[in-house]
Design a protein around this motif. Structure first.
Motif, PDB file in Angstrom:
ATOM      1  N   GLY A 294      16.341 -16.842   5.223  1.00  0.00           N
ATOM      2  CA  GLY A 294      16.785 -15.533   4.722  1.00  0.00           C
ATOM      3  C   GLY A 294      15.478 -14.725   4.818  1.00  0.00           C
ATOM      4  O   GLY A 294      14.326 -15.329   4.328  1.00  0.00           O
ATOM      5  N   LEU A 295      15.300 -13.674   5.387  1.00  0.00           N
ATOM      6  CA  LEU A 295      14.389 -12.811   5.277  1.00  0.00           C
ATOM      7  C   LEU A 295      14.716 -11.590   4.589  1.00  0.00           C
ATOM      8  O   LEU A 295      15.747 -10.605   5.033  1.00  0.00           O
ATOM      9  N   ALA A 296      13.639 -11.051   4.001  1.00  0.00           N
ATOM     10  CA  ALA A 296      13.739  -9.601   3.351  1.00  0.00           C
ATOM     11  C   ALA A 296      12.494  -8.780   3.699  1.00  0.00           C
ATOM     12  O   ALA A 296      11.433  -9.461   3.537  1.00  0.00           O
ATOM     13  N   VAL A 297      12.869  -7.580   4.255  1.00  0.00           N
ATOM     14  CA  VAL A 297      11.550  -6.832   4.468  1.00  0.00           C
ATOM     15  C   VAL A 297      11.436  -5.442   4.055  1.00  0.00           C
ATOM     16  O   VAL A 297      12.558  -4.891   4.003  1.00  0.00           O
ATOM     17  N   ALA A 298      10.562  -4.979   3.526  1.00  0.00           N
ATOM     18  CA  ALA A 298      10.505  -3.491   2.795  1.00  0.00           C
ATOM     19  C   ALA A 298       9.144  -2.918   3.174  1.00  0.00           C
ATOM     20  O   ALA A 298       8.064  -3.446   3.389  1.00  0.00           O
ATOM     21  N   ASP A 299       9.352  -1.679   3.449  1.00  0.00           N
ATOM     22  CA  ASP A 299       8.185  -0.634   3.667  1.00  0.00           C
ATOM     23  C   ASP A 299       8.203   0.174   2.560  1.00  0.00           C
ATOM     24  O   ASP A 299       9.002   1.055   2.388  1.00  0.00           O
TER      25      ASP A 299
ATOM     26  N   LEU B  29       0.871  -1.505  -0.041  1.00  0.00           N
ATOM     27  CA  LEU B  29      -0.024  -0.219   0.059  1.00  0.00           C
ATOM     28  C   LEU B  29       0.920   1.112  -0.061  1.00  0.00           C
ATOM     29  O   LEU B  29       1.801   1.210   0.746  1.00  0.00           O
ATOM     30  N   LEU B  30       0.302   2.172  -0.669  1.00  0.00           N
ATOM     31  CA  LEU B  30       1.050   3.424  -0.857  1.00  0.00           C
ATOM     32  C   LEU B  30       0.018   4.673  -0.505  1.00  0.00           C
ATOM     33  O   LEU B  30       0.623   5.749   0.211  1.00  0.00           O
ATOM     34  N   GLU B  31      -1.150   4.350  -0.387  1.00  0.00           N
ATOM     35  CA  GLU B  31      -2.147   5.594  -0.129  1.00  0.00           C
ATOM     36  C   GLU B  31      -2.342   5.781   1.248  1.00  0.00           C
ATOM     37  O   GLU B  31      -2.253   5.061   2.085  1.00  0.00           O
ATOM     38  N   GLU B  32      -2.208   7.183   1.230  1.00  0.00           N
ATOM     39  CA  GLU B  32      -2.567   7.718   2.811  1.00  0.00           C
ATOM     40  C   GLU B  32      -3.475   6.950   3.515  1.00  0.00           C
ATOM     41  O   GLU B  32      -3.356   6.867   4.615  1.00  0.00           O
ATOM     42  N   GLY B  33      -4.639   7.106   2.935  1.00  0.00           N
ATOM     43  CA  GLY B  33      -5.874   6.618   3.647  1.00  0.00           C
ATOM     44  C   GLY B  33      -5.979   5.216   3.872  1.00  0.00           C
ATOM     45  O   GLY B  33      -6.841   4.693   4.557  1.00  0.00           O
TER      46      GLY B  33
ATOM     47  N   GLN C 276      10.555 -14.774  16.068  1.00  0.00           N
ATOM     48  CA  GLN C 276      10.723 -13.779  16.854  1.00  0.00           C
ATOM     49  C   GLN C 276      10.812 -12.261  15.943  1.00  0.00           C
ATOM     50  O   GLN C 276      10.285 -11.465  16.170  1.00  0.00           O
ATOM     51  N   GLU C 277      11.805 -12.477  14.757  1.00  0.00           N
ATOM     52  CA  GLU C 277      11.594 -11.404  13.845  1.00  0.00           C
ATOM     53  C   GLU C 277      10.662 -10.994  13.351  1.00  0.00           C
ATOM     54  O   GLU C 277      10.013  -9.765  13.232  1.00  0.00           O
ATOM     55  N   LEU C 278       9.675 -11.686  12.834  1.00  0.00           N
ATOM     56  CA  LEU C 278       8.230 -11.569  12.317  1.00  0.00           C
ATOM     57  C   LEU C 278       7.433 -11.056  13.141  1.00  0.00           C
ATOM     58  O   LEU C 278       6.436 -10.073  12.736  1.00  0.00           O
ATOM     59  N   THR C 279       7.454 -11.533  14.307  1.00  0.00           N
ATOM     60  CA  THR C 279       6.421 -10.992  15.333  1.00  0.00           C
ATOM     61  C   THR C 279       6.863  -9.457  15.698  1.00  0.00           C
ATOM     62  O   THR C 279       5.977  -8.674  15.734  1.00  0.00           O
ATOM     63  N   GLN C 280       7.881  -9.236  15.816  1.00  0.00           N
ATOM     64  CA  GLN C 280       8.587  -8.090  16.205  1.00  0.00           C
ATOM     65  C   GLN C 280       8.132  -6.927  15.299  1.00  0.00           C
ATOM     66  O   GLN C 280       7.591  -5.942  15.473  1.00  0.00           O
ATOM     67  N   LEU C 281       8.409  -7.127  14.134  1.00  0.00           N
ATOM     68  CA  LEU C 281       7.984  -6.520  12.854  1.00  0.00           C
ATOM     69  C   LEU C 281       6.450  -6.237  12.431  1.00  0.00           C
ATOM     70  O   LEU C 281       6.223  -5.357  12.089  1.00  0.00           O
ATOM     71  N   GLN C 282       5.679  -7.437  12.919  1.00  0.00           N
ATOM     72  CA  GLN C 282       4.359  -7.348  12.619  1.00  0.00           C
ATOM     73  C   GLN C 282       4.046  -6.798  11.248  1.00  0.00           C
ATOM     74  O   GLN C 282       3.554  -5.929  10.691  1.00  0.00           O
TER      75      GLN C 282
ATOM     76  N   ARG D 165       3.109   4.030  12.152  1.00  0.00           N
ATOM     77  CA  ARG D 165       3.905   2.736  11.943  1.00  0.00           C
ATOM     78  C   ARG D 165       4.183   2.377  10.859  1.00  0.00           C
ATOM     79  O   ARG D 165       3.543   2.788   9.812  1.00  0.00           O
ATOM     80  N   ASN D 166       5.320   1.405  10.648  1.00  0.00           N
ATOM     81  CA  ASN D 166       5.561   0.953   9.291  1.00  0.00           C
ATOM     82  C   ASN D 166       4.736  -0.077   8.784  1.00  0.00           C
ATOM     83  O   ASN D 166       4.202  -0.664   9.775  1.00  0.00           O
ATOM     84  N   ASN D 167       4.602  -0.248   7.418  1.00  0.00           N
ATOM     85  CA  ASN D 167       3.789  -1.353   6.980  1.00  0.00           C
ATOM     86  C   ASN D 167       4.651  -2.055   6.195  1.00  0.00           C
ATOM     87  O   ASN D 167       5.177  -1.935   5.138  1.00  0.00           O
TER      88      ASN D 167
END
Length: 877
Positions: free
Chosen positions: A207-212, A182-186, A231-237, A192-194
């Motif tokens: 191996g894990l890659a995450v991007a906002d 998602l990019l749209e403000e609404g 643990q990492e996925l839970t922390q990042l939500q 918080r990060n998405n």
């Protein structure tokens, strides 16, 4: 870039005027087609819709896979072809002023969005097929609801304004909306990060890659152990997880290590293969080798990153989302806090009801900008392990604590700043509107003002803001010069660009002004010719220009007027002269609006090319906002700067819990001290229920965490060493889904702590062993405490009602006893909430029950039973 974009596009959800209605559309109103009784059918979840019998009273052809495409009308045939390419997504197909969906997607929309289920002719072989639609200008609201429920949406828009005679307007998939793209403000939570995540597994290594994609942040990890991945996925939500090798529609595809709240999107294996991923990354970053990106040594993370970028590119046909270079996150970069400890410490949500208010983040957040709020959340979720970096942050906070006028001036400048990170992303993706660019200009103009305020600051983290940014200053000036101060929300109706910016646009506007003058003269002339001074020359989108008179005057109009339309209270006419001139005027308007749109797209493209520099500036502003906010909190709440030292020192004088302190309105918080380190590693803490033991151990963990994120803490003074892991085990909870009792959950969490804690860890335990028989529980509690004190030698607070554990201090020199003081007066208890040396000799459970409201007869009977037990005279009554 502007020339390649269709004339009707701009911001995905901008309030643009749609092209002329497609003759194939089957409606005569632009109102949302909702049920007459919205409450008659509750909104369905994904599972409910899948399980529901939706076939009653529906046409036979309700699923696109059951139709014969050749027998469908051209428009529906195109819809079926697109749906076959996106079977896992809800396809919204633009028809005039509406986005329509058909077949099974119409049934889903009927259930999920409470839209009226109508039908459309599908040819002789199929009859009427299910159809539901939403107004194009309300697409953001409806799409946000679909994405919130875990669905992805493919938007098929019209990419031309006119078509050849007898042909359909050309339509293409212009956007794919999924929870992680998602990019749209609404559609996004501002503070918080998405995160979009992708995982590649080989046995126990991952191996894990995450991007906002909205902010451009891109991180990669590669480690051993599925517990660490969870643990990492839970922390990042993370909002969405890409996992290769799972087929769409596979039953229960969620792996055991995957947190249950994640939205899982199965993927093909090919984009995650090494060759494909490497080629994709090289192309994205324009490099010949991936060594410069630091990915060659972490092949699984490389594959995850390549697959993630392939997915992103597919979600944005025709545009490239700007992402920063991948940043490798190594084990040991941040303090490790497992999910249960995060829940117990209530870092971002309360444990009881999941609310933001009452969480630690709620208590600390004094930021004014969305990007600052996101930065603070990241700091809180991943405290530092680098002593130098922590001290740099402390020094930045200290500069603002010491200079109140500077702090207030900076915060005044920050308050109205827009979200530069996400604005830059929307510009680069071609989704920003005119008001977005004006907000960007406003914010960029504040950058030099911030720099001038900070010119005497010495803290290292503030130095990036002192660097000149001539490119951004020039960009802000260009935006101011070209854009109106209050541009139209629509991008296709003009009202965006200043006069004097473009000669061609000025010429078109001048010619339009001449036509407007001509229309005014016609109106005046026809008023005189008809003798009707109330006559008005007006314009309607469907009917063009017309002369409007009241019904009473309609019989007196000149003979050369031609009747256009009859309404209840007026008649509308046109003249041949007016009709002939109308074509020229509309052509000039269309050319003017198109020219304005082209200029705007070119300007937006220039901003998009500067996205990386804008985001670098935004990062500096976000950190400034965090520093100023933490300083405001420290200055107004009486916090101190903790001294960060080497070793396992934990010394806090008169510490306070920041959340409880702010929530207390009728009385002041009672501060408490703690001293752990080389001489004492474990404190056995005893005292009655509700006296403050749990608050004390949580307070200790929270203050340690705050110190390692670089914040000042609520205390009179503090000396703290760095800890590598923070464990808490507080409160009772069961896990019915997996068949585990409260005691089994407690033992599993205790086992995890004992297996992973080190001498550099901080362990906070409450009521270990209380879920089983008294002597079993006491034995377990003793053994756990002894192991922590002797074998691990971690700093630990061990809160318990087993006052027998006080004897542990007699055999272990690094164990000391403390208790929460109470004042007892004739069976009355007064909790002093003060932690003092020494161990409690009793638990005061009956008095606590009385204070909780247990009936007096039950309390009195409990006292009798207790006396019998103590006298060893207990008999079953």
């Amino acid at each position: 870039m502007a020339s390649s974009e269709p004339a009707i596009q701009g911001s995905l959800f901008a309030a643009e005027v749609a092209p002329k209605e497609d003759p194939s559309q089957n409606f005569d109103t632009d109102k949302p087609r909702r049920r007459s009784h919205p409450g008659s059918k509750p909104l369905a979840s994904k599972e409910h819709v899948a399980a529901a019998d939706l076939s009653n009273e529906l046409p036979p052809w309700h699923h696109h896979s059951l139709v014969e495409p050749a027998a469908l009308p051209p428009m529906l045939r195109h819809y079926v072809e697109l749906k076959a390419a996106h079977p896992e997504r809800i396809l919204l197909y633009r028809l005039g002023d509406f986005f329509e969906c058909f077949f099974e997607d119409a049934l889903l929309a009927n259930q999920l969005l409470e839209l009226t289920l109508t039908g459309k002719e599908g040819g002789k072989a199929h009859g009427r097929v299910p159809m539901a639609g939403i107004p194009h200008h309300a697409a953001e609201r409806y799409c946000s609801e679909l994405v919130r429920r875990g669905y992805s949406v493919a938007l098929c828009d019209q990419v031309e304004t006119t078509a050849a005679k007898g042909a359909l307007l050309r339509r293409e998939i212009t956007r794919v909306l999924t929870p992680g793209t998602l990019l749209e403000e609404g559609l996004l939570a501002a503070r918080r990060n998405n995160w979009l995540a992708a995982v590649v597994l080989e046995n126990e290594r991952w191996g894990l890659a995450v991007a906002d994609v909205s902010t451009g942040e891109f991180q990669v990890y590669e480690r051993e152990g599925l517990a660490g991945l969870q643990q990492e996925l839970t922390q990042l939500q993370a909002a969405e997880l890409l996992l290769p090798g799972i087929e769409h529609g596979q039953a229960n595809p969620l792996p055991a290590w995957c947190p249950p709240f994640l939205s899982l999107t199965p993927q093909l294996r090919t984009p995650f293969e090494s060759s494909h991923a490497s080629r994709c990354l090289k192309q994205r970053y324009g490099v010949q080798s991936l060594e410069g990106l630091g990915l060659t040594a972490i092949p699984l993370a490389l594959r995850a990153a390549g697959g993630l970028i392939t997915y992103l590119d597919a979600s944005q046909p025709g545009s490239t989302l700007p992402l920063g270079r991948p940043v490798t996150v190594f084990a040991g970069d941040a303090l490790v806090i497992d999910q249960q400890s995060r829940r117990n410490l209530e870092l971002t949500a309360t444990q009881r009801d999941g609310q933001f208010q009452g969480s630690l983040l709620w208590a600390l957040d004094r930021t004014h900008t969305a990007m600052g709020a996101r930065a603070l959340r990241r700091w809180l979720e991943a405290p530092l392990l680098n002593q130098t970096a922590i001290k740099w942050r402390q020094e930045a906070v200290a500069e603002f604590v010491a200079a109140r006028p500077l702090r207030q001036a900076v915060r005044r400048l920050l308050r109205p700043m827009a979200d530069l990170e996400r604005l830059a992303g929307r510009c680069a993706a071609g989704h920003a509107n005119g008001r977005d660019l004006v907000a960007l200009a406003d914010s960029l103009e504040r950058m030099p003002l911030l720099s001038s305020l900070l010119e005497n600051c010495q803290a290292e983290p503030l130095q990036p803001l002192l660097q000149p940014r001539p490119t951004l200053a020039a960009l802000a000036e260009l935006l101011r010069y070209q854009l109106l101060d209050n541009p139209a929300l629509s991008l296709t109706e003009g009202g965006l660009i200043h006069d004097g910016v473009d000669e061609q646009l000025d010429d078109l506007r001048n010619r339009l002004d001449e036509q407007e003058n001509w229309l005014a003269q016609v109106e005046k002339r026809e008023q005189q010719a008809s003798g009707n001074t109330n006559l008005k020359l007006q314009f309607h989108r469907s009917f063009g220009y017309f002369l409007a008179v009241t019904r009473a005057k309609a019989s007196q109009v000149p003979e050369h007027w031609i009747r256009r339309q009859t309404l209840s209270n007026e008649e509308r006419f046109f003249t041949p002269e007016l009709k002939e001139r109308e074509g020229r005027i509309l052509q000039l308007k269309a050319r003017s609006q198109q020219r304005e749109y082209d200029l705007f797209c070119k300007l937006r493209h220039q901003v998009g090319e500067a996205a990386a520099e804008i985001r670098a500036a935004a990062k500096a502003v976000a950190e400034l906002d965090v520093f100023a906010g933490l300083a405001e909190l420290a200055a107004t709440q009486g916090y101190c700067q903790p001294e960060i030292v080497a070793g396992c020192c934990l010394e806090i004088q008169e510490g306070r819990h920041p959340v409880v302190e702010q929530l207390l309105t009728d009385k002041s918080f009672v501060p408490n001290s703690i001293a752990l380190g080389e001489q004492v590693n474990l404190i056995v803490l005893t005292g009655p229920n509700a006296s403050g033991k749990s608050c004390y151990i949580r307070q200790t963990g929270v203050l340690q965490l705050m110190a390692q994120m670089g914040s000042w803490i609520p205390a009179r003074s503090a000396r703290l060493g760095l800890v590598d892991r923070l464990f808490t085990r507080v409160g009772a909870v069961d896990d019915l889904a997996s068949g585990q009792s409260t005691f089994m959950v407690e033992m599993a969490e205790t086992a995890n702590i004992l297996q992973h804690a080190s001498s550099k860890s901080l362990v906070l335990l409450d009521e270990i062993g209380r879920g089983t028989a008294t002597f079993d529980g006491l034995s377990i509690a003793w053994a756990v405490a002894e192991h922590l004190a002797i074998e691990i030698a971690a700093n630990c607070i061990f809160a318990t009602h087993y006052h027998e554990l006080n004897a542990l201090a007699d055999t272990c020199t690094n164990v000391h006893n403390f208790q929460v003081a109470v004042l007892e007066k004739e069976n009355e208890l007064e909790f002093l909430h003060k932690v003092v040396p020494g161990g409690a000799s009793r638990s005061y459970g009956i008095e606590a029950a009385r204070l909780a409201g247990v009936p007096a007869a039950v309390v009195e009977r409990a006292r009798q039973v207790l006396k019998n037990i103590e006298n060893k005279q207990f008999q079953t009554v």
